[in-house]
Scaffold this motif. Structure first.
Motif, mmCIF file in Angstrom:
data_model
loop_
_atom_site.group_PDB
_atom_site.id
_atom_site.type_symbol
_atom_site.label_atom_id
_atom_site.label_comp_id
_atom_site.label_asym_id
_atom_site.label_seq_id
_atom_site.Cartn_x
_atom_site.Cartn_y
_atom_site.Cartn_z
ATOM 1 N N LEU A 193 0.826 -1.203 0.000
ATOM 2 C CA LEU A 193 0.000 0.000 0.000
ATOM 3 C C LEU A 193 0.864 1.257 0.000
ATOM 4 O O LEU A 193 0.650 2.173 -0.809
ATOM 5 C CB LEU A 193 -0.927 -0.033 1.219
ATOM 6 N N VAL A 194 1.865 1.308 0.887
ATOM 7 C CA VAL A 194 2.688 2.520 0.943
ATOM 8 C C VAL A 194 3.531 2.657 -0.323
ATOM 9 O O VAL A 194 3.845 3.787 -0.734
ATOM 10 C CB VAL A 194 3.566 2.566 2.215
ATOM 11 N N ALA A 195 3.884 1.544 -0.963
ATOM 12 C CA ALA A 195 4.603 1.630 -2.230
ATOM 13 C C ALA A 195 3.747 2.308 -3.295
ATOM 14 O O ALA A 195 4.249 3.109 -4.093
ATOM 15 C CB ALA A 195 5.020 0.237 -2.695
ATOM 16 N N GLN A 196 2.451 1.998 -3.302
ATOM 17 C CA GLN A 196 1.556 2.668 -4.255
ATOM 18 C C GLN A 196 1.455 4.155 -3.950
ATOM 19 O O GLN A 196 1.467 4.990 -4.859
ATOM 20 C CB GLN A 196 0.172 2.019 -4.207
ATOM 21 N N ALA A 221 11.521 -4.554 6.779
ATOM 22 C CA ALA A 221 12.067 -3.217 7.002
ATOM 23 C C ALA A 221 11.055 -2.335 7.723
ATOM 24 O O ALA A 221 11.417 -1.546 8.607
ATOM 25 C CB ALA A 221 12.475 -2.584 5.673
ATOM 26 N N LEU A 222 9.787 -2.483 7.357
ATOM 27 C CA LEU A 222 8.747 -1.717 8.047
ATOM 28 C C LEU A 222 8.529 -2.253 9.459
ATOM 29 O O LEU A 222 8.318 -1.488 10.401
ATOM 30 C CB LEU A 222 7.438 -1.764 7.259
ATOM 31 N N GLY A 223 8.587 -3.566 9.590
ATOM 32 C CA GLY A 223 8.390 -4.164 10.902
ATOM 33 C C GLY A 223 9.489 -3.818 11.884
ATOM 34 O O GLY A 223 9.282 -3.911 13.103
ATOM 35 N N ALA A 224 10.652 -3.422 11.371
ATOM 36 C CA ALA A 224 11.787 -3.096 12.231
ATOM 37 C C ALA A 224 11.820 -1.633 12.665
ATOM 38 O O ALA A 224 12.694 -1.246 13.439
ATOM 39 C CB ALA A 224 13.088 -3.440 11.517
ATOM 40 N N ILE A 225 10.873 -0.816 12.192
ATOM 41 C CA ILE A 225 10.855 0.590 12.608
ATOM 42 C C ILE A 225 10.572 0.655 14.109
ATOM 43 O O ILE A 225 9.579 0.099 14.576
ATOM 44 C CB ILE A 225 9.787 1.390 11.845
ATOM 45 N N PRO A 226 11.409 1.321 14.890
ATOM 46 C CA PRO A 226 11.157 1.390 16.339
ATOM 47 C C PRO A 226 10.011 2.337 16.651
ATOM 48 O O PRO A 226 9.675 3.203 15.831
ATOM 49 C CB PRO A 226 12.486 1.916 16.897
ATOM 50 N N PRO A 227 9.388 2.212 17.808
ATOM 51 C CA PRO A 227 8.325 3.150 18.197
ATOM 52 C C PRO A 227 8.811 4.598 18.101
ATOM 53 O O PRO A 227 9.893 4.933 18.590
ATOM 54 C CB PRO A 227 8.020 2.752 19.641
ATOM 55 N N GLY A 228 8.042 5.415 17.400
ATOM 56 C CA GLY A 228 8.428 6.806 17.200
ATOM 57 C C GLY A 228 9.420 7.016 16.076
ATOM 58 O O GLY A 228 9.821 8.149 15.804
ATOM 59 N N GLY A 229 9.815 5.939 15.390
ATOM 60 C CA GLY A 229 10.824 6.030 14.350
ATOM 61 C C GLY A 229 10.262 6.276 12.969
ATOM 62 O O GLY A 229 9.043 6.345 12.766
ATOM 63 N N ARG A 230 11.163 6.397 11.996
ATOM 64 C CA ARG A 230 10.808 6.691 10.612
ATOM 65 C C ARG A 230 11.567 5.758 9.680
ATOM 66 O O ARG A 230 12.639 5.265 10.015
ATOM 67 C CB ARG A 230 11.172 8.135 10.246
ATOM 68 N N PHE A 231 10.994 5.562 8.497
ATOM 69 C CA PHE A 231 11.651 4.784 7.450
ATOM 70 C C PHE A 231 11.508 5.552 6.143
ATOM 71 O O PHE A 231 10.390 5.914 5.744
ATOM 72 C CB PHE A 231 11.021 3.401 7.316
ATOM 73 N N ALA A 232 12.629 5.827 5.478
ATOM 74 C CA ALA A 232 12.620 6.584 4.219
ATOM 75 C C ALA A 232 12.320 5.654 3.057
ATOM 76 O O ALA A 232 13.096 4.744 2.761
ATOM 77 C CB ALA A 232 13.957 7.276 4.009
ATOM 78 N N LEU A 233 11.184 5.880 2.408
ATOM 79 C CA LEU A 233 10.785 5.085 1.257
ATOM 80 C C LEU A 233 11.439 5.565 -0.028
ATOM 81 O O LEU A 233 11.741 4.779 -0.927
ATOM 82 C CB LEU A 233 9.271 5.157 1.059
ATOM 83 N N GLY A 234 11.603 6.902 -0.152
ATOM 84 C CA GLY A 234 11.968 7.476 -1.443
ATOM 85 C C GLY A 234 10.722 7.545 -2.317
ATOM 86 O O GLY A 234 9.589 7.440 -1.844
ATOM 87 N N GLY A 235 10.912 7.706 -3.606
ATOM 88 C CA GLY A 235 9.772 7.759 -4.518
ATOM 89 C C GLY A 235 9.157 9.143 -4.578
ATOM 90 O O GLY A 235 9.865 10.151 -4.642
ATOM 91 N N GLY A 236 7.829 9.186 -4.557
ATOM 92 C CA GLY A 236 7.095 10.437 -4.721
ATOM 93 C C GLY A 236 6.940 11.219 -3.426
ATOM 94 O O GLY A 236 7.797 11.191 -2.543
ATOM 95 N N TRP A 237 5.794 11.902 -3.315
ATOM 96 C CA TRP A 237 5.578 12.761 -2.148
ATOM 97 C C TRP A 237 5.484 11.973 -0.851
ATOM 98 O O TRP A 237 6.053 12.361 0.160
ATOM 99 C CB TRP A 237 4.299 13.561 -2.337
ATOM 100 N N TYR A 238 4.734 10.885 -0.861
ATOM 101 C CA TYR A 238 4.557 10.100 0.369
ATOM 102 C C TYR A 238 5.782 9.197 0.541
ATOM 103 O O TYR A 238 5.758 8.016 0.231
ATOM 104 C CB TYR A 238 3.256 9.298 0.299
ATOM 105 N N ASP A 239 6.837 9.813 1.047
ATOM 106 C CA ASP A 239 8.152 9.165 1.009
ATOM 107 C C ASP A 239 8.653 8.686 2.367
ATOM 108 O O ASP A 239 9.787 8.203 2.464
ATOM 109 C CB ASP A 239 9.185 10.127 0.411
ATOM 110 N N THR A 240 7.836 8.810 3.409
ATOM 111 C CA THR A 240 8.299 8.486 4.754
ATOM 112 C C THR A 240 7.236 7.710 5.516
ATOM 113 O O THR A 240 6.087 8.165 5.611
ATOM 114 C CB THR A 240 8.643 9.773 5.531
ATOM 115 N N VAL A 241 7.609 6.556 6.069
ATOM 116 C CA VAL A 241 6.723 5.789 6.935
ATOM 117 C C VAL A 241 7.048 6.134 8.385
ATOM 118 O O VAL A 241 8.215 6.141 8.787
ATOM 119 C CB VAL A 241 6.889 4.271 6.710
ATOM 120 N N LEU A 242 6.018 6.457 9.155
ATOM 121 C CA LEU A 242 6.161 6.736 10.584
ATOM 122 C C LEU A 242 5.571 5.589 11.383
ATOM 123 O O LEU A 242 4.529 5.049 11.013
ATOM 124 C CB LEU A 242 5.412 8.018 10.974
#
Length: 209
Positions: A99-102, A114-135
């Motif tokens: 979903l976030v890739a879309q 990689a998403l499952g390893a995000i710590p509480p309060g952390g971020r993951f940089a997706l890159g790509g378009g505008w929606y580029d960060t998972v919180l």
């Protein structure tokens, strides 16, 4: 191995079940109300949903080709006293990766681990378009809660009436707990919030900025 279940937290158009369905099941053809979507490898509908109050502001930014105006983005950092109504959807972690890739307009989804390893309060940089960060937000009912937003300084822009109508449709699906309030959720152990959607749908765009 079965993918773990996590909460995908929607604060904009994906609060609408119909809008979310396009990302999960895919859509194509001239009659697709939200345009073409490739869908998720696993199109299973959400197992559950919960309404939350987030302590982060939402602003309208950019000019979407799909909507013709600004779209919603959640602030990267909390703002004390903010109560943004959001809807958490219980999905498999690999569904959230698809979903976030879309949303980020990526041809390939990030690895679910990689998403499952995000710590509480952390971020993951997706890159790509505008929606580029998972919180990763505060856990909900003992499960990780993930959302996607931008780390880019996009200009503030007005949303179109079509986009605002989709936001309103999602909020109209909100259930109450019998007392006219949505169930409260904790904020990283800092107590809890009551979600009371502000007039006009909750997400406010900055003016003149």
């Amino acid at each position: 191995m079965t993918a773990p279940l996590v909460w995908y937290v929607a604060y904009g158009s994906n609060r609408s079940a119909d809008r979310l369905r396009a990302y999960l099941a895919g859509a194509s053809g001239p009659d697709a109300p939200y345009g073409a979507h490739r869908g998720c490898g696993d199109p299973t509908p959400p197992r559950a949903d919960r309404w939350l109050a987030l302590d982060r502001r939402v602003t309208f930014r950019g000019t979407s080709r799909r909507w013709g105006g600004g779209v919603a983005f959640l602030d990267l950092d909390p703002t004390p006293g903010t109560e943004t109504p959001a809807r958490a959807w219980l999905l498999a972690l690999d569904q959230v990766a698809d979903l976030v890739a879309q949303e980020a307009r990526l041809a390939t989804a990030p690895h679910p681990d990689a998403l499952g390893a995000i710590p509480p309060g952390g971020r993951f940089a997706l890159g790509g378009g505008w929606y580029d960060t998972v919180l990763r937000l505060s856990d909900v009912e003992g499960r990780p809660a993930l959302t996607v937003t931008t780390a880019q300084p996009l200009p503030a822009t007005e949303p179109t009436s079509a986009y605002l109508s989709t936001l309103a449709a999602g909020l109209a699906e909100q259930r109450t707990d019998g007392r006219g309030q949505t169930p409260s959720v904790g904020r990283s152990g800092e107590g809890d919030l009551r979600s009371t959607p502000p007039p006009g749908g909750g997400a406010r765009a900055p003016r003149g900025g």
